[in-house]
Design a protein around this motif. Structure first.
Motif, PDB file in Angstrom:
ATOM      1  N   PHE A  46       0.830  -1.208   0.000  1.00 30.13           N
ATOM      2  CA  PHE A  46       0.000   0.000   0.000  1.00 30.13           C
ATOM      3  C   PHE A  46       0.866   1.261   0.000  1.00 30.13           C
ATOM      4  O   PHE A  46       0.569   2.237  -0.697  1.00 30.13           O
ATOM      5  N   THR A  47       1.952   1.236   0.786  1.00 28.50           N
ATOM      6  CA  THR A  47       2.826   2.405   0.821  1.00 28.50           C
ATOM      7  C   THR A  47       3.570   2.610  -0.488  1.00 28.50           C
ATOM      8  O   THR A  47       3.937   3.741  -0.829  1.00 28.50           O
ATOM      9  N   ARG A  48       3.793   1.522  -1.243  1.00 26.52           N
ATOM     10  CA  ARG A  48       4.454   1.661  -2.545  1.00 26.52           C
ATOM     11  C   ARG A  48       3.494   2.142  -3.629  1.00 26.52           C
ATOM     12  O   ARG A  48       3.912   2.400  -4.755  1.00 26.52           O
ATOM     13  N   GLY A  49       2.206   2.220  -3.332  1.00 26.08           N
ATOM     14  CA  GLY A  49       1.233   2.650  -4.333  1.00 26.08           C
ATOM     15  C   GLY A  49       0.965   1.591  -5.379  1.00 26.08           C
ATOM     16  O   GLY A  49       0.889   1.892  -6.574  1.00 26.08           O
ATOM     17  N   PHE A  50       0.806   0.338  -4.945  1.00 29.79           N
ATOM     18  CA  PHE A  50       0.607  -0.761  -5.894  1.00 29.79           C
ATOM     19  C   PHE A  50      -0.704  -0.580  -6.671  1.00 29.79           C
ATOM     20  O   PHE A  50      -1.739  -0.242  -6.107  1.00 29.79           O
ATOM     21  N   GLU A  51      -0.644  -0.798  -7.993  1.00 30.58           N
ATOM     22  CA  GLU A  51      -1.804  -0.723  -8.870  1.00 30.58           C
ATOM     23  C   GLU A  51      -1.893  -2.005  -9.683  1.00 30.58           C
ATOM     24  O   GLU A  51      -0.874  -2.558 -10.108  1.00 30.58           O
ATOM     25  N   TYR A  52      -3.123  -2.449  -9.923  1.00 29.61           N
ATOM     26  CA  TYR A  52      -3.319  -3.701 -10.663  1.00 29.61           C
ATOM     27  C   TYR A  52      -4.677  -3.658 -11.348  1.00 29.61           C
ATOM     28  O   TYR A  52      -5.707  -3.491 -10.696  1.00 29.61           O
ATOM     29  N   LYS A  53      -4.678  -3.771 -12.674  1.00 29.44           N
ATOM     30  CA  LYS A  53      -5.890  -3.740 -13.487  1.00 29.44           C
ATOM     31  C   LYS A  53      -6.716  -2.491 -13.169  1.00 29.44           C
ATOM     32  O   LYS A  53      -6.255  -1.377 -13.363  1.00 29.44           O
ATOM     33  N   LYS A  54      -7.933  -2.655 -12.611  1.00 29.95           N
ATOM     34  CA  LYS A  54      -8.783  -1.502 -12.339  1.00 29.95           C
ATOM     35  C   LYS A  54      -8.412  -0.768 -11.059  1.00 29.95           C
ATOM     36  O   LYS A  54      -8.873   0.348 -10.836  1.00 29.95           O
ATOM     37  N   HIS A  55      -7.609  -1.371 -10.219  1.00 32.12           N
ATOM     38  CA  HIS A  55      -7.271  -0.739  -8.949  1.00 32.12           C
ATOM     39  C   HIS A  55      -6.223   0.350  -9.159  1.00 32.12           C
ATOM     40  O   HIS A  55      -5.189   0.131  -9.808  1.00 32.12           O
ATOM     41  N   GLN A  56      -6.484   1.534  -8.618  1.00 30.61           N
ATOM     42  CA  GLN A  56      -5.567   2.663  -8.679  1.00 30.61           C
ATOM     43  C   GLN A  56      -5.150   3.042  -7.259  1.00 30.61           C
ATOM     44  O   GLN A  56      -5.861   2.783  -6.277  1.00 30.61           O
ATOM     45  N   SER A  57      -4.014   3.682  -7.160  1.00 31.92           N
ATOM     46  CA  SER A  57      -3.476   4.026  -5.849  1.00 31.92           C
ATOM     47  C   SER A  57      -4.250   5.150  -5.163  1.00 31.92           C
ATOM     48  O   SER A  57      -4.094   5.358  -3.960  1.00 31.92           O
ATOM     49  N   ASP A  58      -5.106   5.882  -5.919  1.00 37.37           N
ATOM     50  CA  ASP A  58      -5.866   6.968  -5.309  1.00 37.37           C
ATOM     51  C   ASP A  58      -7.277   6.543  -4.907  1.00 37.37           C
ATOM     52  O   ASP A  58      -8.117   7.391  -4.593  1.00 37.37           O
TER      53      ASP A  58
END
Length: 442
Positions: A46-58
């Motif tokens: 979470f702290t690295r701002g992981f993103e995957y497919k539809k998931h965005q860090s914001d």
């Protein structure tokens, strides 16, 4: 941010982190916008701002933790669950063992808290009474099940009976046992007083051999029962959910299932399925890296443009299809109609055929079909091309070989009289058996 409870102390009961696949430990993060299934991340991802497919860090998120009081200010929700699990494991009244398993509370604290909040608490008593009344009302409205009702009894030699390998649900047994004639070796044995020591020892050895054969029979039954092999059709449907590579691995590793056990074998297959998905994802990321892409937003644009390029390339290659139908006005008209449907965004409603013939059906997928393991590579190729299930091929092969041995040779007309299927398939099977020297011509 919401603080929500997690109702399990065991990290293995939670789904793994979507970023690093490690087991989650509290506190962890749940995305409030993605799901179902829930999108869970550990604090590091979470702290690295992981993103995957539809998931965005914001995206908005929730902090999942059970480090808050529920019934007593000095007891957290995690300790409440640990107390209930310890009582269930150690038994009511064994407070010393419960305290040892919890390791955070004393014997007196565990007993006092449990008796106060779970035994003498009127709130829980009324809740349990309501649950009991609701359960009784459900039982009164539900369709009753009669224990005397007969289980399904498929007729002998029916399709369902063959799928169940002759299993009889009413007796929980098979029509024909493994090593079905093992008892024949004991039918003439009789222990008498005037037997010599050698004869007596031989009879005992025969009985011991019979016991070992019975153990093998029960072992095979246990494998069938534990792995759910009675319902073979459902077993094959579950296998087909895997990709082709994992299905091949499943077929190859089937013989080791009796060693690992059902749960361990399923975990083994699932781990290889996960490995396949990870390798596929790594290959996709490497493709992005070669294209100079450094973020997921650009990757989505790249995928969309790549799909568009592939569709345009497919349309260009369709021009070559019309060459084989250019002399056939009817086939050419069908091709033009299909091309018009594709250009307008509709699915083609008719297939292009010509007077010269028709398209051949795709090869048959033999994965999971009974009898596949008994075929060699050439026989598997024949069954795929002819689109014949392995069980039927083995029956036809045995019938032709037996007839050839009786007659000293076999003609194609005799083969067609024995096998009541498509004559073209019979011809291919007959030619294959001749070529592989299973049978000879008359």
């Amino acid at each position: 941010m919401d603080h929500l409870a997690s109702f399990s102390n065991d990290p293995f009961d939670k789904p793994p982190c979507r970023g690093c696949s490690s087991y989650l430990s509290e506190p962890y993060i749940k995305c409030a916008e993605c799901g179902p299934p829930p999108f869970l991340l550990c604090l590091q991802c979470f702290t690295r701002g992981f993103e995957y497919k539809k998931h965005q860090s914001d995206h908005t998120y929730e902090i999942m933790t059970s480090n808050f009081p529920v019934l007593d200010p000095t007891w957290t929700a995690q300790e409440e669950m640990a107390l209930l699990e310890a009582v269930m494991d150690c038994g009511f009244g064994n407070w010393q063992d419960v305290a040892n398993q919890m390791s955070t509370k004393s014997k007196e604290e565990c007993e006092k808290h449990y008796m106060k909040h779970f035994i003498n608490n009127p709130l829980f008593a009324s809740s349990l009474l309501n649950l009991k009344q609701a359960e009784e009302s459900q039982h009164t409205t539900a369709i009753p099940f009669y224990s005397s009702e007969d289980p399904p009894r498929p007729t002998f030699d029916s399709l369902l009976s063959r799928d169940m390998a002759g299993y009889m649900p009413a007796r929980a047994d098979f029509i024909e046992e493994f090593d079905n004639y093992a008892e024949w070796d004991l039918r003439d044995i009789d222990f008498v007083e005037d037997d010599s020591e050698l004869l007596h020892a031989l009879k005992i050895a025969v009985v011991d051999i019979y016991h070992s054969r019975l153990k093998e029979r029960q072992r095979r039954k246990k494998i069938i029962r534990d792995h759910g092999l009675i319902n073979l059709r459902k077993f094959q449907i579950l296998e087909r959910r895997y990709p082709k590579e994992v299905q091949d691995l499943y077929e190859m590793m089937r013989r080791f299932a009796r060693i690992l056990g059902p749960t361990e074998h399923d975990k083994f297959i699932e781990s290889h399925a996960l490995e396949f998905e990870l390798r596929k994802e790594i290959k996709r990321l490497q493709e992005y890296r070669l294209a100079g892409i450094t973020n997921f937003c650009s990757a989505r644009t790249f995928d969309r443009l790549k799909k568009t390029r592939e569709e345009e390339s497919l349309k260009r290659t369709m021009l070559t299809e019309v060459l084989q139908y250019i002399q056939d006005s009817s086939a050419c008209q069908q091709w033009l109609s299909r091309q018009a449907d594709i250009d307008s965004g509709l699915s083609p409603t008719m297939s292009v055929t010509s007077n010269s013939g028709r398209r051949s059906a795709p090869p048959l997928n033999l994965t999971g079909l009974p009898g596949t393991e008994k075929l060699n590579e050439k026989e598997k190729e024949l069954c795929q091309v002819v689109r014949l299930v392995p069980g039927a091929y083995l029956e036809y092969k045995a019938a032709l070989v037996n007839e050839c041995q009786k007659q000293g040779g076999l003609r194609l007309a005799q083969a067609r009289a024995l096998i009541k299927i498509d004559v073209n398939k019979t011809r291919k099977i007959y030619d294959f058996l001749i070529r592989e020297a299973y049978i000879t011509k008359a």
